[in-house]
Design a protein around this motif. Structure first.
Motif, PDB file in Angstrom:
ATOM      1  N   MET A  80      -5.620   1.666 -12.777  1.00 25.46           N
ATOM      2  CA  MET A  80      -5.222   1.023 -11.527  1.00 25.46           C
ATOM      3  C   MET A  80      -4.159   0.197 -11.417  1.00 25.46           C
ATOM      4  N   GLY A  81      -3.914  -0.084 -12.782  1.00 22.45           N
ATOM      5  CA  GLY A  81      -2.636  -0.409 -12.809  1.00 22.45           C
ATOM      6  C   GLY A  81      -1.101   0.530 -12.161  1.00 22.45           C
ATOM      7  N   GLY A  82      -0.985   1.386 -12.262  1.00 21.70           N
ATOM      8  CA  GLY A  82      -0.434   2.283 -12.287  1.00 21.70           C
ATOM      9  C   GLY A  82      -0.257   2.430 -10.503  1.00 21.70           C
ATOM     10  N   TYR A  83      -1.546   2.767 -10.083  1.00 17.85           N
ATOM     11  CA  TYR A  83      -1.840   2.493  -8.885  1.00 17.85           C
ATOM     12  C   TYR A  83      -1.744   1.299  -8.398  1.00 17.85           C
ATOM     13  N   LEU A  84      -1.047   0.030  -8.894  1.00 15.91           N
ATOM     14  CA  LEU A  84      -0.816  -0.195  -8.088  1.00 15.91           C
ATOM     15  C   LEU A  84       0.531  -0.790  -8.343  1.00 15.91           C
ATOM     16  N   ALA A  85       1.528  -0.264  -9.443  1.00 16.63           N
ATOM     17  CA  ALA A  85       2.574  -0.424  -9.589  1.00 16.63           C
ATOM     18  C   ALA A  85       3.818   0.590  -8.390  1.00 16.63           C
ATOM     19  N   LEU A  86       2.357   1.627  -8.234  1.00 15.27           N
ATOM     20  CA  LEU A  86       3.157   2.473  -6.638  1.00 15.27           C
ATOM     21  C   LEU A  86       2.824   1.856  -5.432  1.00 15.27           C
ATOM     22  N   ALA A  87       1.973   1.478  -5.848  1.00 14.39           N
ATOM     23  CA  ALA A  87       1.672   0.241  -4.307  1.00 14.39           C
ATOM     24  C   ALA A  87       2.961  -0.746  -3.975  1.00 14.39           C
ATOM     25  N   VAL A  88       3.752  -1.451  -5.300  1.00 12.37           N
ATOM     26  CA  VAL A  88       4.981  -1.816  -4.919  1.00 12.37           C
ATOM     27  C   VAL A  88       6.079  -1.176  -4.960  1.00 12.37           C
ATOM     28  N   LEU A  89       6.346  -0.170  -5.627  1.00 12.79           N
ATOM     29  CA  LEU A  89       7.291   0.667  -5.364  1.00 12.79           C
ATOM     30  C   LEU A  89       6.971   0.807  -3.956  1.00 12.79           C
ATOM     31  N   LYS A  90       6.103   0.951  -3.295  1.00  8.78           N
ATOM     32  CA  LYS A  90       5.814   1.994  -1.616  1.00  8.78           C
ATOM     33  C   LYS A  90       6.297   1.004  -1.159  1.00  8.78           C
ATOM     34  N   ALA A  91       5.797  -0.803  -1.248  1.00  9.83           N
ATOM     35  CA  ALA A  91       6.780  -2.088  -0.530  1.00  9.83           C
ATOM     36  C   ALA A  91       7.816  -2.846  -0.754  1.00  9.83           C
ATOM     37  N   ALA A  92       8.234  -2.263  -1.512  1.00  9.61           N
ATOM     38  CA  ALA A  92       9.663  -2.633  -2.654  1.00  9.61           C
ATOM     39  C   ALA A  92      10.218  -1.856  -3.223  1.00  9.61           C
ATOM     40  N   PRO A  93      10.962  -1.088  -2.656  1.00 13.70           N
ATOM     41  CA  PRO A  93      11.350   0.096  -4.130  1.00 13.70           C
ATOM     42  C   PRO A  93      12.523  -0.813  -4.086  1.00 13.70           C
ATOM     43  N   GLU A  94      13.465  -1.745  -3.813  1.00 14.21           N
ATOM     44  CA  GLU A  94      14.533  -2.021  -4.139  1.00 14.21           C
ATOM     45  C   GLU A  94      14.205  -3.489  -5.786  1.00 14.21           C
ATOM     46  N   ARG A  95      12.729  -3.651  -5.249  1.00 14.37           N
ATOM     47  CA  ARG A  95      12.490  -4.339  -6.795  1.00 14.37           C
ATOM     48  C   ARG A  95      12.110  -3.780  -7.667  1.00 14.37           C
ATOM     49  N   VAL A  96      11.675  -2.377  -7.840  1.00 17.00           N
ATOM     50  CA  VAL A  96      11.670  -1.174  -9.009  1.00 17.00           C
ATOM     51  C   VAL A  96      12.861  -0.524  -9.329  1.00 17.00           C
ATOM     52  N   ALA A  97      13.191  -0.806 -11.457  1.00 14.70           N
ATOM     53  CA  ALA A  97      14.247  -0.340 -11.537  1.00 14.70           C
ATOM     54  C   ALA A  97      13.868   0.923 -12.225  1.00 14.70           C
ATOM     55  N   GLY A  98      12.568   1.030 -12.235  1.00 15.71           N
ATOM     56  CA  GLY A  98      12.228   2.049 -13.311  1.00 15.71           C
ATOM     57  C   GLY A  98      11.142   2.007 -13.395  1.00 15.71           C
ATOM     58  N   LEU A  99       9.977   3.311 -13.474  1.00 18.77           N
ATOM     59  CA  LEU A  99       8.169   3.576 -13.835  1.00 18.77           C
ATOM     60  C   LEU A  99       8.258   3.673 -15.320  1.00 18.77           C
ATOM     61  N   VAL A 100       6.832   3.402 -15.422  1.00 17.94           N
ATOM     62  CA  VAL A 100       6.341   3.387 -16.889  1.00 17.94           C
ATOM     63  C   VAL A 100       4.845   3.516 -15.860  1.00 17.94           C
ATOM     64  N   LEU A 101       4.374   4.967 -16.094  1.00 13.98           N
ATOM     65  CA  LEU A 101       3.213   4.886 -15.844  1.00 13.98           C
ATOM     66  C   LEU A 101       2.002   5.966 -16.660  1.00 13.98           C
ATOM     67  N   ILE A 102       1.376   5.102 -17.123  1.00 11.32           N
ATOM     68  CA  ILE A 102       0.611   5.401 -17.850  1.00 11.32           C
ATOM     69  C   ILE A 102      -0.908   5.530 -17.483  1.00 11.32           C
ATOM     70  N   ASP A 103      -1.592   6.712 -18.068  1.00 10.03           N
ATOM     71  CA  ASP A 103      -2.398   7.464 -17.684  1.00 10.03           C
ATOM     72  C   ASP A 103      -3.212   7.096 -16.231  1.00 10.03           C
ATOM     73  N   THR A 104      -2.280   7.583 -15.520  1.00 13.68           N
ATOM     74  CA  THR A 104      -2.382   6.834 -14.257  1.00 13.68           C
ATOM     75  C   THR A 104      -2.381   8.442 -12.851  1.00 13.68           C
ATOM     76  N   LYS A 105      -2.414   8.461 -11.839  1.00 12.80           N
ATOM     77  CA  LYS A 105      -2.205   9.308 -11.150  1.00 12.80           C
ATOM     78  C   LYS A 105      -1.795   8.790  -9.801  1.00 12.80           C
ATOM     79  N   ALA A 106      -1.414  10.026  -8.760  1.00  9.22           N
ATOM     80  CA  ALA A 106      -0.195   9.311  -8.025  1.00  9.22           C
ATOM     81  C   ALA A 106      -1.601   9.896  -6.786  1.00  9.22           C
ATOM     82  N   MET A 107      -3.053  10.785  -6.835  1.00 11.42           N
ATOM     83  CA  MET A 107      -3.443  11.222  -6.077  1.00 11.42           C
ATOM     84  C   MET A 107      -4.589  10.243  -5.230  1.00 11.42           C
ATOM     85  N   ALA A 108      -5.102  10.440  -4.154  1.00 15.61           N
ATOM     86  CA  ALA A 108      -5.663   9.048  -3.663  1.00 15.61           C
ATOM     87  C   ALA A 108      -7.535   9.878  -4.421  1.00 15.61           C
TER      88      ALA A 108
END
Length: 242
Positions: A80-108
């Motif tokens: 779920m933390g990865g799902y939330l990280a992607l929501a942050v990236l969508k809302a404010a990409p300028e605040r995200v310098a890199g991503l660490v996606l652990i045991d997560t997915k981008a699909m609904a």
């Protein structure tokens, strides 16, 4: 990138204590931030009539960055933390310098998964979470059972209202592959080889959608690699940062 803080968002239905086994070795090398998400751990669930949405949780993260006076961070999350990280990236990409996606997915969610989340939310509200939630999800969360009792403790400690809100918010989340395709940030994707919930195939879809991604598959671990193989997660993150 080594000078940027790393903010890690926890899995469902846990809290920031899921990072305990990786916290010290990461904090020796990085500025590490591990908040509880709304309604879980020590974070309150705001009173609202709005339909649960990770967009609201993303605004919580951005508000935290504002309070810490951080223009941008490397943003990571497990499940779920990865799902939330992607929501942050969508809302404010300028605040995200890199991503660490652990045991997560981008699909609904699939329709079946969405229905199961609704059942979890309704049962949590009706019965609380102790006595059934850990039993229901532990077999899919862990391949290596060594941390099972600790995971059970964390699940049993959560607020039923917070669990219900998070389950509904995840149920309502959209597909985020396009968010990754539009992003130009470097990413680390970590997955347990035995992850049943977000398997290696899903990790591969995220890697394919990103311009600059590193994939690390941890053998013998399931869906909660920071608890099942903390040394492997630390090595992956520090190696990628370096």
């Amino acid at each position: 990138m080594t000078e940027l803080p790393l903010l890690l968002l926890h899995a469902f239905p846990l809290d920031a204590r899921m990072w305990d086994l990786v916290r010290a070795p990461l904090a020796e090398r990085l500025r590490l931030i591990t908040p509880d998400q709304r309604g879980l751990g020590r974070s309150p669930l705001p009173e609202t009539d709005r339909e649960p949405s990770l967009d609201d949780a993303a605004r919580d993260v951005l508000a935290l960055l504002d309070r810490l006076e951080l223009d941008e961070v490397v943003l990571g999350g497990c499940s779920m933390g990865g799902y939330l990280a992607l929501a942050v990236l969508k809302a404010a990409p300028e605040r995200v310098a890199g991503l660490v996606l652990i045991d997560t997915k981008a699909m609904a969610d699939t329709p079946e998964a969405a229905e199961n989340r609704l059942k979890v939310a309704e049962r949590a509200e009706a019965e609380g979470v102790q006595g059934w939630l850990a039993d229901a999800i532990l077999p899919n969360l862990l391949h290596n059972q060594e941390p099972a009792e600790r995971v059970r403790e964390l699940i049993d400690a959560q607020s039923p209202a917070g669990v219900a809100w998070a389950a509904r918010a995840m149920r309502n989340r959209p597909d985020s592959l396009d968010v990754l395709r539009k992003s130009d940030v470097p990413a680390l994707v970590v997955v347990g080889a035995e992850d049943k919930l977000t398997p290696v195939e899903e990790a591969g879809k995220m890697v394919d959608a990103l311009d600059e991604a590193t994939l690390v598959v941890l053998p013998g671990a399931g869906h909660l690699t920071p608890l099942e193989d903390p040394a492997g997660v630390v090595e992956a993150i520090l190696g990628w940062f370096a």
